[in-house]
Design an enzyme around this catalytic site. Structure first.
Site, short mmCIF file in Angstrom:
data_model
loop_
_atom_site.label_atom_id
_atom_site.label_comp_id
_atom_site.label_asym_id
_atom_site.label_seq_id
_atom_site.Cartn_x
_atom_site.Cartn_y
_atom_site.Cartn_z
N GLU A 103 -10.41 -17.71 -50.82
CA GLU A 103 -11.24 -16.77 -51.57
C GLU A 103 -12.66 -16.83 -51.03
O GLU A 103 -13.28 -17.90 -51.03
CB GLU A 103 -11.24 -17.09 -53.07
N GLU A 137 -7.67 -23.03 -58.09
CA GLU A 137 -8.88 -23.50 -58.78
C GLU A 137 -8.52 -24.42 -59.95
O GLU A 137 -8.91 -24.20 -61.09
CB GLU A 137 -9.73 -22.30 -59.25
O1 AHR Z 1 -11.39 -13.44 -57.16
C1 AHR Z 1 -11.73 -13.51 -58.50
C2 AHR Z 1 -11.53 -14.88 -59.10
O2 AHR Z 1 -12.45 -15.77 -58.51
C3 AHR Z 1 -10.20 -15.55 -58.88
O3 AHR Z 1 -9.25 -15.15 -59.80
C4 AHR Z 1 -10.53 -17.00 -59.05
O4 AHR Z 1 -9.66 -17.83 -58.32
C5 AHR Z 1 -11.97 -17.10 -58.61
O5 AHR Z 1 -12.73 -17.79 -59.51
#
Ligand code: AHR
Length: 494
Positions: free
Chosen positions: A296, A174
């Site tokens: 994710e 991210e």
């Molecule tokens: O999964 C929780 C968080 O969500 C992670 O650390 C991040 O990459 C995303 O914003």
């Protein structure tokens, strides 16, 4: 609703990469500490500090790949703090997640041991946001170099003679947000630079994954593919299913049908996201060499009342089970581009497989879906044609039933079905086209009569799998009654 489905059992579409069933474990809340790692001194039975009950449960999912150490934590993580004698490891603050002490007792060696216990490929995410090129390059040397070098010698001093095999490496996380708030142009340059020093030592070949877009940031994908596509093997994408808004999230429990519907609809949005990001990738990579890595995804609700808001602990209901089923079907449909996904997260955080409380552990409805669906891993996707009705709610509508079919290497055909309607069954006529003889058929169902049904430490088996028998076979045709809010897996023997 009445509908029909044709499964073309002799029309193979391509392999559903088993890595679509990947997981993610971050140093966040009670995922690593308590959930996976309890330390050797713990009264909770463990193997070198890793809890046995959780590992045993997770092994049954055939987890192909595990992403670690973050998430946002990855861009604050300095791996050297997490190797060597535990008593000397740095105690630091986990600034991103709850401001708690991180004692670094779970580090590189412990992660590889966890992967070995789970029989999962490690996927390590490196630090671009606050780390140096040298730090990243030395980590790869530490893990994978089999010769004389300062990092290999240090690894040996720390008890690991031979290097590990490491296939998947993420160059930041991210980076448009917690990983450095960068513009895509800037990150693309950094990606090019950092990945240069992620070396392939000996016969270890690293699949390099660039930090990809947030949700529908198509410009990010465009710039990354244009500027650095030729230097990457995978490009990530993150999208969470958040009913309400990020600012005003909704509860994991205590929701009504409006929120149920909204959650299903938002899950289906993943299809549009993948389609549109893939179209951009196709422009620069028509041969689909670069995988889209959805590293994710999952539900994100308000944290459980009374728990640390920075720990992202939430309950998991039948609604989560349907969200998981819908997503996995979407990923199957995009098997030509989606080469890996990692649900967030494996234990005690967000849409978890397993929840723990002290020595107790429970399996969530999402766990059961992953367990039922594991038969799709590395199977050939089969072409399906459907005529199905909609689930209508408050003037809006979404498809009521989602289906995916595959043929495993042992010849078994598996058909998974999700009925997202909380109050209506689906009467389906399913044709197994191309199958000369239908032998034995068996089924498993995950279902409940309540949207909010979930497992608790007092009632850990409220939601669990059962045999599914609501179908009748006539030759190649099956008449199936899919109960409201259910996930079903049918297995047709070769
Ligand atoms: O999964 C929780 C968080 O969500 C992670 O650390 C991040 O990459 C995303 O914003």
């Amino acid at each position: 609703m009445k509908g029909s489905i044709i499964v073309n059992t002799d029309w193979e579409q391509g392999v559903i990469n088993k890595n679509i069933y990947g997981q993610f474990a971050e140093h966040l809340g009670r995922c690593i500490y308590e959930g996976l790692w309890v330390g050797q001194e713990s009264p909770i039975p463990n193997t070198d500090g890793i809890r046995n009950d959780v590992v045993e449960a997770l092994k049954r999912l055939n987890i192909p790949v595990l992403r670690w150490p973050g998430g946002c934590f990855a861009d604050e993580y300095h791996w050297k703090d997490g190797v060597g004698p535990k008593e000397n490891r740095k105690r630091m603050v986990n600034t991103h997640w709850g401001g708690v002490v991180e004692n670094n007792h779970f580090g590189t060696h412990e992660f590889f041991q966890l992967c070995e216990l789970l029989n999962a490929e490690p996927y390590i995410c490196g630090n671009v946001g606050s780390g140096t090129v040298q730090e990243m390059s030395e980590w790869v040397e530490y893990m994978t170099f089999d010769g004389e070098s300062p990092m290999a010698a240090w690894r040996q001093e720390n008890g690991r003679e031979k290097p590990w095999k490491l296939k998947y490496f993420g160059v930041g996380n991210e980076n448009w947000g917690c990983g450095g708030n960068m513009r895509p142009e800037y990150y693309a340059d950094l990606y090019r630079r950092y990945q240069t020093y992620v070396r392939n030592y000996g016969d270890n070949r690293i699949y390099r994954i660039a930090g990809g877009a947030n949700v529908d940031d198509y410009r990010w994908t465009e710039v990354l593919m244009r500027e650095a596509g030729y230097l990457m093997d995978g490009l990530s994408l993150h999208n969470y299913t958040v009913p309400g808004t990020w600012e005003a999230k909704r509860q994991a429990l205590g929701f009504d049908e409006a929120e149920w519907f909204e959650t299903m609809k938002k899950s289906l949005h993943m299809d549009e996201l993948i389609t549109r990001h893939s179209a951009i990738m196709d422009k620069y990579d028509p041969d689909k060499r670069v995988g889209l890595i959805v590293d994710e995804w999952g539900t994100w609700f308000l944290t459980e009342p009374g728990t640390n808001p920075g720990f992202l602990y939430q309950q998991n209901t039948m609604r989560d089970a349907l969200v998981a089923g819908l997503h996995l079907h979407i990923f199957h449909n995009h098997h030509d581009r989606v080469q890996m996904t990692n649900i967030a997260q494996m234990v005690n955080v967000l849409q978890a497989m397993v929840l723990t409380e002290g020595p107790a552990m429970l399996l969530t409805p999402t766990y059961h879906v992953f367990e039922m669906f594991k038969v799709h891993q590395d199977a050939q996707a089969l072409a399906t044609h459907t005529k199905l009705g909609n689930y209508e709610y408050d003037g809006d509508s979404i498809p009521q039933v989602s289906v995916s079919a595959s043929k495993a290497q042992d010849g078994y055909i598996h058909i998974s079905l999700c009925n997202v309607h909380p109050g209506e069954s689906a009467n389906l006529n399913l044709e197994l086209r191309g199958l000369e003889e239908v032998k034995e058929i068996s089924g498993v169902v995950l279902v409940s009569d309540e949207m909010q049904a979930h497992n608790t430490f007092d009632q850990p088996e409220r939601v669990k799998k059962a045999a599914f028998t609501s179908f009748q076979q006539q030759g190649q045709r099956l008449d199936i009654v899919l109960p409201p809010m259910s996930v079903v897996m049918l297995a047709i023997a070769p």
